[in-house]
Design a protein around this motif. Structure first.
Motif, PDB file in Angstrom:
ATOM      1  N   PRO A  58      42.274  25.537 113.837  1.00  0.00           N
ATOM      2  CA  PRO A  58      43.102  24.371 114.352  1.00  0.00           C
ATOM      3  C   PRO A  58      42.161  23.053 113.777  1.00  0.00           C
ATOM      4  O   PRO A  58      40.866  23.088 113.725  1.00  0.00           O
ATOM      5  CB  PRO A  58      42.994  24.406 115.798  1.00  0.00           C
ATOM      6  N   VAL A  59      42.785  22.107 113.261  1.00  0.00           N
ATOM      7  CA  VAL A  59      41.932  20.902 113.088  1.00  0.00           C
ATOM      8  C   VAL A  59      41.421  20.352 114.398  1.00  0.00           C
ATOM      9  O   VAL A  59      41.975  20.300 115.631  1.00  0.00           O
ATOM     10  CB  VAL A  59      42.686  19.742 112.428  1.00  0.00           C
ATOM     11  N   ALA A  83      40.526  17.663 117.339  1.00  0.00           N
ATOM     12  CA  ALA A  83      41.219  16.722 117.688  1.00  0.00           C
ATOM     13  C   ALA A  83      40.274  15.351 117.523  1.00  0.00           C
ATOM     14  O   ALA A  83      39.415  15.164 117.985  1.00  0.00           O
ATOM     15  CB  ALA A  83      41.276  16.862 119.284  1.00  0.00           C
ATOM     16  N   ALA A 131      36.175  18.604 120.576  1.00  0.00           N
ATOM     17  CA  ALA A 131      36.937  17.312 121.323  1.00  0.00           C
ATOM     18  C   ALA A 131      35.608  16.292 121.469  1.00  0.00           C
ATOM     19  O   ALA A 131      35.113  16.215 122.554  1.00  0.00           O
ATOM     20  CB  ALA A 131      37.411  17.794 122.830  1.00  0.00           C
ATOM     21  N   ALA A 166      42.445  35.479 118.507  1.00  0.00           N
ATOM     22  CA  ALA A 166      43.124  34.842 117.653  1.00  0.00           C
ATOM     23  C   ALA A 166      43.883  33.617 118.287  1.00  0.00           C
ATOM     24  O   ALA A 166      44.113  33.795 119.447  1.00  0.00           O
ATOM     25  CB  ALA A 166      44.169  35.865 116.988  1.00  0.00           C
ATOM     26  N   LEU A 167      44.145  32.561 117.465  1.00  0.00           N
ATOM     27  CA  LEU A 167      44.604  31.453 118.237  1.00  0.00           C
ATOM     28  C   LEU A 167      46.342  31.589 118.037  1.00  0.00           C
ATOM     29  O   LEU A 167      46.685  32.279 117.152  1.00  0.00           O
ATOM     30  CB  LEU A 167      44.489  30.172 117.457  1.00  0.00           C
ATOM     31  N   ALA A 168      46.808  30.721 119.087  1.00  0.00           N
ATOM     32  CA  ALA A 168      48.419  31.176 119.228  1.00  0.00           C
ATOM     33  C   ALA A 168      49.194  30.454 117.963  1.00  0.00           C
ATOM     34  O   ALA A 168      50.167  30.967 117.646  1.00  0.00           O
ATOM     35  CB  ALA A 168      48.896  30.257 120.379  1.00  0.00           C
ATOM     36  N   ASP A 218      43.729  10.445 116.470  1.00  0.00           N
ATOM     37  CA  ASP A 218      45.113  11.045 117.016  1.00  0.00           C
ATOM     38  C   ASP A 218      45.244  10.993 118.681  1.00  0.00           C
ATOM     39  O   ASP A 218      46.203  10.589 119.152  1.00  0.00           O
ATOM     40  CB  ASP A 218      45.100  12.483 116.661  1.00  0.00           C
ATOM     41  N   LEU A 219      44.091  11.010 119.058  1.00  0.00           N
ATOM     42  CA  LEU A 219      44.248  10.989 120.938  1.00  0.00           C
ATOM     43  C   LEU A 219      44.345   9.551 121.207  1.00  0.00           C
ATOM     44  O   LEU A 219      45.035   9.325 122.171  1.00  0.00           O
ATOM     45  CB  LEU A 219      42.503  11.335 121.099  1.00  0.00           C
ATOM     46  N   LEU A 270      31.841  21.892 121.057  1.00  0.00           N
ATOM     47  CA  LEU A 270      31.983  22.869 120.323  1.00  0.00           C
ATOM     48  C   LEU A 270      33.405  23.135 120.190  1.00  0.00           C
ATOM     49  O   LEU A 270      34.000  23.971 119.244  1.00  0.00           O
ATOM     50  CB  LEU A 270      31.460  24.313 121.412  1.00  0.00           C
ATOM     51  N   LEU A 271      34.199  22.967 121.308  1.00  0.00           N
ATOM     52  CA  LEU A 271      35.495  22.955 121.280  1.00  0.00           C
ATOM     53  C   LEU A 271      36.383  21.920 120.370  1.00  0.00           C
ATOM     54  O   LEU A 271      37.484  21.727 120.367  1.00  0.00           O
ATOM     55  CB  LEU A 271      36.290  23.077 122.602  1.00  0.00           C
ATOM     56  N   ILE A 317      35.954  13.455 123.995  1.00  0.00           N
ATOM     57  CA  ILE A 317      35.807  14.010 125.544  1.00  0.00           C
ATOM     58  C   ILE A 317      34.571  14.016 125.835  1.00  0.00           C
ATOM     59  O   ILE A 317      33.988  13.760 126.990  1.00  0.00           O
ATOM     60  CB  ILE A 317      36.744  15.038 125.794  1.00  0.00           C
ATOM     61  N   TYR A 332      32.439  20.832 125.102  1.00  0.00           N
ATOM     62  CA  TYR A 332      33.465  20.190 124.555  1.00  0.00           C
ATOM     63  C   TYR A 332      33.258  19.873 123.065  1.00  0.00           C
ATOM     64  O   TYR A 332      34.260  19.839 122.268  1.00  0.00           O
ATOM     65  CB  TYR A 332      33.736  18.673 125.319  1.00  0.00           C
TER      66      TYR A 332
END
Lengths: 100, 169
Positions: free
Chosen positions: B127-128, B130, B51, B119-121, B134-135, B48-49, B54, B46
């Motif tokens: 992406p910044v 999270a 978050a 590639a990201l959508a 913001d959460l 690494l992603l 979380i 998480y």
């Protein structure tokens, strides 16, 4: 940057292992742990998708999943304690009143 | 091979080994420790992603509170080694192939949908991460009703656990 597919496949593998544990384990507490493993696998998929689509909703959902898992663990372990007290056993094969 | 990939591979191997140890261990306490290993490696994933929040509640709530509850119940009930009974034939001949089929089907469909999609959508921009700010903004504005409902859910769960575990005299 790790591709999202790697995360999803890891999530699928963990979920599959959770299902296998759920089916094959005999100890009722370990079966509960297998359920927690499946919930964790789904959480990983949520976080990966949230990152992929740059949306925070996935993280919010993970938050709620964790809350529900905590509530479920509390109630489930209370049920386990009652079963252990009444049946004097933690083996699920001894809880067969409704078994076909 | 960059550093993120190395961390991912290390954590995923750790998670899968932990999950296998959960299934193969005979003692429930060993299974619980294996599950803690899975949860910690997932928390690193998480991070690494991006978050961080979380990851923090994964450690605090899952690896902390829930697993302590599990270990507590294991010790309270004095759960020993799992007795080896003959696995029901239905589980052996239908369950295992179905489990493997389920796993393969999930891997196939996920890979077909997302395979090789590096590639990201959202485009080429990274992406910044999270942020917790913001959460929490989203949690306390858009999702404030579910958030309040979870407190009722936890209250009911606590009461239910008390009622269930109470020794009737």
């Amino acid at each position: 940057m790790v591709p999202i597919s790697y995360y999803l496949i890891l999530s699928a593998v963990l979920f599959g292992l959770g299902v296998v544990g759920f089916v094959f384990k005999r100890n009722i507490i370990t079966i509960f742990m297998a359920i927690e493993l499946m919930l964790n696998a789904v959480n990983l998929a949520f976080v990966a998708f949230s990152r992929e689509f740059n949306q925070l909703d996935g993280l919010i959902f993970v938050f709620f999943v964790i809350v529900v898992a905590a509530a479920e663990a509390a109630v489930g372990l209370a049920i386990v304690m009652v079963i252990a007290r009444n049946r004097k056993s933690l083996n699920v094969e001894d809880v067969n009143l409704m078994k076909f | 091979m960059n550093i993120a990939m190395l961390v991912f591979i290390a954590c995923s191997v750790m998670a899968i080994v932990g999950a296998l140890a959960l299934i193969l261990a005979r003692e429930p306490v060993h299974s619980a420790l294996a599950l803690v290993l899975v949860m910690i490696s997932l928390a690193i994933l998480y991070l690494l992603l991006g978050a961080a929040f979380i990851a923090a509640i994964q450690i605090l709530v899952y690896a902390g509170a829930i697993m302590v509850l599990f270990v507590f119940v294991i010790m309270l009930l004095n759960a020993g080694e799992e007795v080896r009974t003959n696995v029901s034939r239905l589980a052996k001949w239908v369950g295992l192939p179905l489990g493997i089929f389920f796993l393969l089907e999930m891997a196939y469909s996920l890979f077909r949908e997302y395979g090789g999609r590096a590639a990201l959508a959202g485009g080429t921009a990274a992406p910044v991460p999270a942020s917790t700010r913001d959460l929490s903004m989203k949690l306390f504005t858009e999702f404030v009703l579910p958030f309040e409902l979870t407190s009722i859910l936890i209250l009911i769960a606590v009461l239910g656990a008390l009622v269930l575990a109470k020794r009737e005299s």
